[in-house]
Design an enzyme around this catalytic site. Structure first.
Site, PDB file in Angstrom:
ATOM      1  N   ASN A 115       0.827  -1.199   0.000  1.00  0.00           N
ATOM      2  CA  ASN A 115       0.000   0.000   0.000  1.00  0.00           C
ATOM      3  C   ASN A 115       0.864   1.254   0.000  1.00  0.00           C
ATOM      4  OD1 ASN A 115      -2.065  -1.827   0.213  1.00  0.00           O
ATOM      5  ND2 ASN A 115      -2.312  -1.565   2.431  1.00  0.00           N
ATOM      6  N   HIS A 132       5.823  -0.701  -2.666  1.00  0.00           N
ATOM      7  CA  HIS A 132       5.360   0.023  -3.861  1.00  0.00           C
ATOM      8  C   HIS A 132       5.419   1.521  -3.663  1.00  0.00           C
ATOM      9  CE1 HIS A 132       2.978  -3.797  -5.164  1.00  0.00           C
ATOM     10  NE2 HIS A 132       4.271  -3.900  -5.406  1.00  0.00           N
TER      11      HIS A 132
HETATM   12  N1  APR Z   1     -10.343  -6.927   4.766  1.00  0.00           N
HETATM   13  C1  APR Z   1      -9.471  -7.847   4.282  1.00  0.00           C
HETATM   14  N2  APR Z   1      -9.314  -8.090   2.970  1.00  0.00           N
HETATM   15  C2  APR Z   1     -10.070  -7.380   2.124  1.00  0.00           C
HETATM   16  C3  APR Z   1     -11.008  -6.403   2.545  1.00  0.00           C
HETATM   17  C4  APR Z   1     -11.120  -6.199   3.933  1.00  0.00           C
HETATM   18  N3  APR Z   1     -11.982  -5.323   4.437  1.00  0.00           N
HETATM   19  N4  APR Z   1     -11.594  -5.868   1.441  1.00  0.00           N
HETATM   20  C5  APR Z   1     -11.047  -6.480   0.379  1.00  0.00           C
HETATM   21  N5  APR Z   1     -10.143  -7.384   0.781  1.00  0.00           N
HETATM   22  C6  APR Z   1      -9.272  -8.238  -0.028  1.00  0.00           C
HETATM   23  C7  APR Z   1      -9.826  -8.616  -1.380  1.00  0.00           C
HETATM   24  O1  APR Z   1     -10.577  -9.830  -1.264  1.00  0.00           O
HETATM   25  C8  APR Z   1      -8.532  -8.840  -2.176  1.00  0.00           C
HETATM   26  O2  APR Z   1      -8.077 -10.174  -2.032  1.00  0.00           O
HETATM   27  O3  APR Z   1      -8.117  -7.475  -0.280  1.00  0.00           O
HETATM   28  C9  APR Z   1      -7.538  -7.894  -1.504  1.00  0.00           C
HETATM   29  C10 APR Z   1      -7.242  -6.648  -2.331  1.00  0.00           C
HETATM   30  O4  APR Z   1      -6.581  -7.095  -3.483  1.00  0.00           O
HETATM   31  P1  APR Z   1      -6.053  -5.995  -4.522  1.00  0.00           P
HETATM   32  O5  APR Z   1      -7.090  -4.977  -4.733  1.00  0.00           O
HETATM   33  O6  APR Z   1      -5.500  -6.756  -5.695  1.00  0.00           O
HETATM   34  O7  APR Z   1      -4.868  -5.267  -3.752  1.00  0.00           O
HETATM   35  P2  APR Z   1      -3.370  -5.742  -3.598  1.00  0.00           P
HETATM   36  O8  APR Z   1      -3.295  -7.221  -3.425  1.00  0.00           O
HETATM   37  O9  APR Z   1      -2.753  -4.898  -2.561  1.00  0.00           O
HETATM   38  O10 APR Z   1      -2.747  -5.340  -5.038  1.00  0.00           O
HETATM   39  C11 APR Z   1      -1.349  -5.464  -5.183  1.00  0.00           C
HETATM   40  O11 APR Z   1      -1.498  -4.346  -7.316  1.00  0.00           O
HETATM   41  O12 APR Z   1      -2.331  -2.688  -8.663  1.00  0.00           O
HETATM   42  C12 APR Z   1      -1.268  -3.069  -7.897  1.00  0.00           C
HETATM   43  O13 APR Z   1       0.266  -1.619  -6.930  1.00  0.00           O
HETATM   44  C13 APR Z   1      -1.031  -2.105  -6.783  1.00  0.00           C
HETATM   45  O14 APR Z   1      -0.117  -2.563  -4.591  1.00  0.00           O
HETATM   46  C14 APR Z   1      -1.121  -2.953  -5.530  1.00  0.00           C
HETATM   47  C15 APR Z   1      -0.859  -4.346  -6.054  1.00  0.00           C
END
Ligand code: APR
Length: 265
Positions: A115, A132
């Site tokens: 994040n 990131h």
């Molecule tokens: N609590 C826990 N998990 C949650 C919640 C919540 N309240 N809400 C959503 N999620 C989960 C979703 O089910 C999903 O598996 O959080 C995850 C979010 O996934 P992404 O949106 O893909 O985020 P992330 O894994 O951090 O993405 C990685 O991708 O686009 C790039 O640079 C960006 O750092 C990011 C990277």
């Protein structure tokens, strides 16, 4: 639409706390899901920005290097868009504070976050790598020095590094941009020592971040997932605690504290 999931039971939470206390070097890998309860939308899954608008181009960094002035102008024009607006008002939630408490208990050794929202830092996490980047910082692409955004004049675009005259860019790592080596080395060092990873709020689809958790698993380590839904890593996790991280993490840390206290008495 992902099906409504069964909330983590007290027995599952206790099992997670026991695994954490048995580990020698627990770390955490966090993603956008951690900050959903702070009002920042995730990228993938229900409510995800990429789900809504499609994944961004994979050559963001190449486009920046092709025309840094234009890229800076575009970035500054986005101050109020759907991603930036929530970033400017978001505050840490109980999930962020729970990981700080776990660090203060001397249990959690390091946090790798994907994040860029600065919330782990605002919550007080000390042993932290923002793999990131951090949206409040500006980084020199030549000497890698990082500056607070408000300390760099944006009168002339692109701004140049006050230390070496190099090219300045937002610290947020763009698609196609190599992860800064200092950050990568820190993450590699701590994941090499880790024997347990708390994987919270990430779809585990982006590398090298997701690879750090896989590496610990491949070495026989333990993975505990905290997620509202299944992710790419669920099938290899030792324990999946379903629910929002702002609700599950505080329960987990309370259980760790209680077990720790019971074992010391
Ligand atoms: N609590 C826990 N998990 C949650 C919640 C919540 N309240 N809400 C959503 N999620 C989960 C979703 O089910 C999903 O598996 O959080 C995850 C979010 O996934 P992404 O949106 O893909 O985020 P992330 O894994 O951090 O993405 C990685 O991708 O686009 C790039 O640079 C960006 O750092 C990011 C990277």
């Amino acid at each position: 639409m992902a099906e409504q999931v069964q909330r983590a039971t007290d027995e599952e939470i206790r099992a997670g706390a026991e695994l954490i206390l048995e580990a020698r070097y627990p770390i955490a890998l966090t993603g956008a899901g951690m900050s959903v309860e702070s009002g920042i939308p995730p990228f993938r899954g229900p409510g995800g920005l990429w789900t809504k608008y499609g994944e961004p181009p994979m050559n963001g960094f190449q486009r920046f290097m092709a025309d840094p002035k234009k890229a800076w102008e575009e970035r500054l024009s986005k101050r109020n868009d759907e991603l930036f607006k929530p970033l400017s008002v978001a505050r840490p939630n109980p999930g962020h504070h729970a990981l700080v408490e776990l660090e203060q208990l001397g249990v959690l050794r390091f946090v790798i976050t994907q994040n860029v929202d600065d919330l782990h830092r605002q919550a007080g996490q000390q042993a932290l790598a923002e793999i990131h980047g951090n949206w409040t910082l500006i980084r020199c692409l030549d000497c890698t020095k990082r500056f607070h955004g408000d300390s760099i004049s944006l009168e002339v675009l692109p701004p140049v590094c006050p230390r070496c005259g190099g090219m300045l860019k937002s610290d947020t790592v763009s698609f196609g941009e190599p992860i800064p080596t200092d950050m990568l080395n820190q993450c590699a060092e701590h994941s090499a020592r880790a024997d347990l990873v708390i994987v919270a709020g990430t779809s585990a689809t982006v590398y090298p971040a997701a690879g750090f958790a896989l590496e610990v698993k491949q070495r026989g380590g333990v993975l505990i997932e905290i997620n509202l839904y299944d992710s790419e890593i669920t099938r290899i996790c030792d324990l999946s605690l379903r629910g929002g991280s702002a609700e599950v993490l505080p329960r987990l840390v309370t259980a760790v504290g209680a077990l720790r206290k019971a074992s010391l008495s």
